[in-house]
Design an enzyme around this catalytic site. Structure first.
Site, PDB file in Angstrom:
ATOM      1  N   LYS A 169     -24.094  15.402  38.793  1.00 10.80           N
ATOM      2  CA  LYS A 169     -23.424  16.171  37.747  1.00 10.80           C
ATOM      3  C   LYS A 169     -22.974  17.498  38.333  1.00 10.80           C
ATOM      4  O   LYS A 169     -23.765  18.421  38.526  1.00 10.80           O
ATOM      5  CB  LYS A 169     -24.345  16.466  36.555  1.00 10.80           C
ATOM      6  CG  LYS A 169     -23.537  17.030  35.383  1.00 10.80           C
ATOM      7  CD  LYS A 169     -24.267  18.024  34.523  1.00 10.80           C
ATOM      8  CE  LYS A 169     -24.165  19.460  34.958  1.00 10.80           C
ATOM      9  NZ  LYS A 169     -22.820  20.062  34.905  1.00 10.80           N
ATOM     10  N   VAL A 205     -25.072  16.451  29.725  1.00 10.97           N
ATOM     11  CA  VAL A 205     -25.233  15.538  30.867  1.00 10.97           C
ATOM     12  C   VAL A 205     -26.410  15.996  31.745  1.00 10.97           C
ATOM     13  O   VAL A 205     -27.225  15.174  32.194  1.00 10.97           O
ATOM     14  CB  VAL A 205     -23.915  15.446  31.671  1.00 10.97           C
ATOM     15  CG1 VAL A 205     -24.112  14.687  32.972  1.00 10.97           C
ATOM     16  CG2 VAL A 205     -22.845  14.773  30.822  1.00 10.97           C
ATOM     17  N   GLU A 244     -32.728  25.026  44.522  1.00 14.10           N
ATOM     18  CA  GLU A 244     -32.109  26.052  45.377  1.00 14.10           C
ATOM     19  C   GLU A 244     -31.503  27.072  44.426  1.00 14.10           C
ATOM     20  O   GLU A 244     -30.490  26.791  43.782  1.00 14.10           O
ATOM     21  CB  GLU A 244     -31.015  25.429  46.248  1.00 14.10           C
ATOM     22  CG  GLU A 244     -31.519  24.457  47.285  1.00 14.10           C
ATOM     23  CD  GLU A 244     -32.331  25.128  48.377  1.00 14.10           C
ATOM     24  OE1 GLU A 244     -32.370  26.378  48.442  1.00 14.10           O
ATOM     25  OE2 GLU A 244     -32.946  24.402  49.162  1.00 14.10           O
ATOM     26  N   CYS A 278     -25.151  32.682  47.249  1.00  8.68           N
ATOM     27  CA  CYS A 278     -26.584  32.860  46.982  1.00  8.68           C
ATOM     28  C   CYS A 278     -27.268  33.642  48.105  1.00  8.68           C
ATOM     29  O   CYS A 278     -28.240  34.334  47.866  1.00  8.68           O
ATOM     30  CB  CYS A 278     -27.241  31.503  46.805  1.00  8.68           C
ATOM     31  SG  CYS A 278     -26.915  30.383  48.187  1.00  8.68           S
ATOM     32  N   GLU A 378     -29.364  39.461  40.391  1.00 11.32           N
ATOM     33  CA  GLU A 378     -28.262  38.849  41.121  1.00 11.32           C
ATOM     34  C   GLU A 378     -26.961  39.108  40.349  1.00 11.32           C
ATOM     35  O   GLU A 378     -26.823  38.701  39.196  1.00 11.32           O
ATOM     36  CB  GLU A 378     -28.509  37.342  41.262  1.00 11.32           C
ATOM     37  CG  GLU A 378     -27.524  36.675  42.177  1.00 11.32           C
ATOM     38  CD  GLU A 378     -27.741  35.166  42.264  1.00 11.32           C
ATOM     39  OE1 GLU A 378     -27.853  34.520  41.214  1.00 11.32           O
ATOM     40  OE2 GLU A 378     -27.778  34.642  43.391  1.00 11.32           O
TER      41      GLU A 378
HETATM   42  P1  NAD Z   1     -25.879  27.510  36.760  1.00  7.47           P
HETATM   43  O1  NAD Z   1     -27.355  27.536  36.907  1.00  7.47           O
HETATM   44  O2  NAD Z   1     -25.274  28.129  35.568  1.00  7.47           O
HETATM   45  O3  NAD Z   1     -25.345  26.002  36.762  1.00  7.47           O
HETATM   46  C1  NAD Z   1     -25.623  25.129  37.833  1.00  7.47           C
HETATM   47  C2  NAD Z   1     -25.496  23.702  37.343  1.00  7.47           C
HETATM   48  O4  NAD Z   1     -26.530  23.435  36.400  1.00  7.47           O
HETATM   49  C3  NAD Z   1     -24.172  23.402  36.626  1.00  7.47           C
HETATM   50  O5  NAD Z   1     -23.745  22.114  36.974  1.00  7.47           O
HETATM   51  C4  NAD Z   1     -24.588  23.455  35.162  1.00  7.47           C
HETATM   52  O6  NAD Z   1     -23.743  22.717  34.310  1.00  7.47           O
HETATM   53  C5  NAD Z   1     -25.982  22.848  35.228  1.00  7.47           C
HETATM   54  N1  NAD Z   1     -26.859  23.155  34.097  1.00  7.47           N
HETATM   55  C6  NAD Z   1     -26.815  24.233  33.279  1.00  7.47           C
HETATM   56  N2  NAD Z   1     -27.790  24.147  32.350  1.00  7.47           N
HETATM   57  C7  NAD Z   1     -28.467  23.007  32.595  1.00  7.47           C
HETATM   58  C8  NAD Z   1     -29.596  22.375  31.988  1.00  7.47           C
HETATM   59  N3  NAD Z   1     -30.213  22.909  30.943  1.00  7.47           N
HETATM   60  N4  NAD Z   1     -30.025  21.209  32.492  1.00  7.47           N
HETATM   61  C9  NAD Z   1     -29.425  20.660  33.569  1.00  7.47           C
HETATM   62  N5  NAD Z   1     -28.353  21.200  34.178  1.00  7.47           N
HETATM   63  C10 NAD Z   1     -27.885  22.368  33.707  1.00  7.47           C
HETATM   64  O7  NAD Z   1     -25.312  28.121  38.095  1.00  7.47           O
HETATM   65  P2  NAD Z   1     -23.804  28.489  38.442  1.00  7.47           P
HETATM   66  O8  NAD Z   1     -23.423  29.669  37.624  1.00  7.47           O
HETATM   67  O9  NAD Z   1     -22.979  27.256  38.390  1.00  7.47           O
HETATM   68  O10 NAD Z   1     -23.946  28.916  39.993  1.00  7.47           O
HETATM   69  C11 NAD Z   1     -24.302  30.179  40.420  1.00  7.47           C
HETATM   70  C12 NAD Z   1     -25.797  30.261  40.711  1.00  7.47           C
HETATM   71  O11 NAD Z   1     -26.163  29.295  41.683  1.00  7.47           O
HETATM   72  C13 NAD Z   1     -26.227  31.587  41.297  1.00  7.47           C
HETATM   73  O12 NAD Z   1     -27.402  32.028  40.679  1.00  7.47           O
HETATM   74  C14 NAD Z   1     -26.486  31.276  42.767  1.00  7.47           C
HETATM   75  O13 NAD Z   1     -27.375  32.143  43.414  1.00  7.47           O
HETATM   76  C15 NAD Z   1     -27.003  29.894  42.677  1.00  7.47           C
HETATM   77  N6  NAD Z   1     -26.820  29.217  43.978  1.00  7.47           N
HETATM   78  C16 NAD Z   1     -27.922  28.978  44.764  1.00  7.47           C
HETATM   79  C17 NAD Z   1     -27.760  28.397  46.015  1.00  7.47           C
HETATM   80  C18 NAD Z   1     -28.935  28.090  46.912  1.00  7.47           C
HETATM   81  O14 NAD Z   1     -28.769  27.285  47.832  1.00  7.47           O
HETATM   82  N7  NAD Z   1     -30.098  28.680  46.706  1.00  7.47           N
HETATM   83  C19 NAD Z   1     -26.490  28.079  46.458  1.00  7.47           C
HETATM   84  C20 NAD Z   1     -25.400  28.342  45.634  1.00  7.47           C
HETATM   85  C21 NAD Z   1     -25.585  28.901  44.384  1.00  7.47           C
END
Ligand code: NAD
Length: 471
Positions: A169, A205, A244, A278, A378
């Site tokens: 997803k 999803v 992550e 990140c 962040e």
């Molecule tokens: P997000 O947490 O908002 O969303 C990530 C994914 O999770 C999306 O596909 C979203 O639809 C899904 N999601 C949201 N709520 C959910 C739930 N309740 N259950 C299951 N899935 C759910 O993150 P974002 O805004 O898309 O990305 C930015 C974040 O990602 C930043 O905090 C960044 O630091 C982190 N990030 C971490 C790494 C790493 O390797 N540590 C790498 C890249 C990004």
């Protein structure tokens, strides 16, 4: 305008049961560039059924067969790097510089897992016991928008290496990029049901995946707040979970460093992936006695940063992915000013001439105290905080005074001194004298930056269950 109205289930592009449509808006000029139909619980059910059926045979695949599939994927992706890069620039607004590198890193995952498989011991001895490393099962892969295809490639490659099948997803904001990658993977010819994709919202999803009893493991990359939610939801079926998550990475410049080189590098590093990375070194820790020269060098470096259209070769910082993300970054700039940090350069509003997209000025705050919100939370945008320290111990204490622990950076003229400092930092990855990446090295966070590791042999172990056979 493109319309993505299908999911990818059991080796075919299929019409989804879900009907909700989500607009894909260009971050660069706010034009409507596409629409994606979002899946629902029924679509997840179909995808999991396909993945579960495929797992029955794929779990028995040989190492040679897995290597062959990884090679097929690598070839398919390498033939389409231009398309993958262009769609990432268009949909996500990543700079050409970053997206080109990101596509190449996606490719390196296949090589890295092939290499890992050539040495990995799936059968070991513990005492007198035979230990078999067995594939965990169907893996739910949930990815963010900031390097979407790179995360899908690395997680899929690891799953294949382990003998697992997957349901992916991606972020709903990455549908165009996912479509391009899925078509490439389809051409690569994986066994039916090994790789499935359902576009959709996290609370629909995503939740259907994290609660599904036939999914054995979740591999998630995204924000810490969502990661906590996923861990809570996944516990009911005792899923294995790799998280992550976010970061607030310290970049310690020791007083013996070459500041003329280290400070511009630190500024450009903080703005990697337009600040939406990140591992971005967003807390720049410098000796108090050198703060004036640091401020001069950092301001001059930020003024050389090109904020603009991400398609241009020279652009260093593109737009934020969405208006929501733009507003979030603006809010943090306001918070920094209200908290009393000194605004060195940049600040609120859009750069002149870039009013039509989600552009943020390359911003630096100095005289930041580590207890300010801009130093603790962040921001995920091009906003750097310069924090002065008294001495080396103070620098280490400030670096570790955070709930995060994803990455850290140390610069010194004396490499062995930098390594000693690195050993005292609570972070999953510490880079000495520059920004480095090794696809074989374990990647993941200490503290609230995550759980588990990705990449290479350490990453592969997370997709395996050790089984002891006592005779
Ligand atoms: P997000 O947490 O908002 O969303 C990530 C994914 O999770 C999306 O596909 C979203 O639809 C899904 N999601 C949201 N709520 C959910 C739930 N309740 N259950 C299951 N899935 C759910 O993150 P974002 O805004 O898309 O990305 C930015 C974040 O990602 C930043 O905090 C960044 O630091 C982190 N990030 C971490 C790494 C790493 O390797 N540590 C790498 C890249 C990004």
């Amino acid at each position: 305008m493109k319309s993505i109205d299908k999911g990818y289930i059991n080796g075919e592009f299929v019409t989804l049961h879900g009907t909700q449509v989500f607009d894909l808006i260009s971050p660069t000029d706010h034009q409507l560039i596409g629409q994606v139909t979002l899946g629902d619980e029924t679509d997840v059910e179909r995808a999991v059924t396909a993945a579960k059926a495929a797992f029955k045979s794929f779990r028995k695949s040989t190492i040679a067969e897995r290597i062959q599939l990884l090679q097929q994927l690598k070839e398919a992706v390498s033939k389409n790097t231009t398309e993958l890069t262009e769609v990432m620039i268009q949909e996500y607004g990543g700079t050409r510089q970053f997206c080109t590198m990101s596509t190449m890193m996606s490719l390196s995952n296949f090589d890295s897992l092939i290499e890992t498989l050539q040495h990995f011991e799936f059968e070991r001895k513990a005492g007198n016991t035979l230990v078999q490393m067995t594939p965990v099962g169907v893996v739910g892969i949930i990815t963010p928008w900031n390097a979407s295809n790179g995360f899908i490639c690395s997680k899929l490659a690891t799953a294949i290496a382990a003998g697992c099948t997957v349901v992916v997803k991606p972020s709903e904001m990455s549908a165009l990029q996912t479509q391009v990658l899925t078509a490439i993977i389809h051409e690569a010819g994986l066994p039916k049901g090994l790789f499935n994709v359902v576009n959709g919202l996290g609370n629909v999803v995503g939740t259907a995946i994290t609660t599904h009893p036939d999914i054995a493991k979740i591999s998630f990359t995204g924000s810490t707040i969502t990661g906590k939610q996923i861990a809570k939801t996944a516990v009911d079926t005792i899923k294995r979970v790799t998280l992550e998550l976010g970061g607030k990475s310290p970049n310690i410049i020791l007083e013996d460093a070459d500041f003329e080189k280290a400070i511009p590098q630190a500024v450009f590093g903080a703005y990697m992936n337009s600040g939406q990375a990140c591992v971005a070194p967003t807390r720049l820790l410098v000796p108090k006695a050198k703060l004036d020269i640091v401020n001069q060098l950092a301001k001059a470096a930020a003024e050389n940063v090109v904020v603009g259209n991400p398609t241009n070769d020279a652009t260093n910082v593109g737009p934020m992915v969405s208006e929501k993300q733009y507003e979030r970054v603006q809010n943090y700039i306001k918070i920094g000013m209200e908290e009393g940090a000194t605004l060195l350069t940049g600040g609120p509003g859009k750069p002149a001439g870039l009013e039509n997209g989600n552009f943020v000025k390359a911003t630096i705050f100095t005289n930041v105290s580590n207890d300010m919100r801009i130093a603790r939370e962040e921001i995920f945008g091009p906003v750097l905080s310069i924090i002065p320290y008294e001495n080396e111990d103070d620098a280490i204490a400030i670096a570790n005074n955070t709930t995060y622990g994803l990455a850290a950076y140390v610069t010194s003229a004396d490499e062995s001194r930098a390594v000693k400092v690195a050993a005292q930092i609570e972070a999953g990855r510490v880079c000495v004298n520059g920004f480095k990446h090794d696809p074989q090295a374990p990647f993941g966070g200490f503290k609230q930056s995550g759980l588990g590791r990705e990449f290479g042999a350490f990453g592969l172990e997370e997709y395996l269950e050790p089984k002891s056979i006592l005779v």
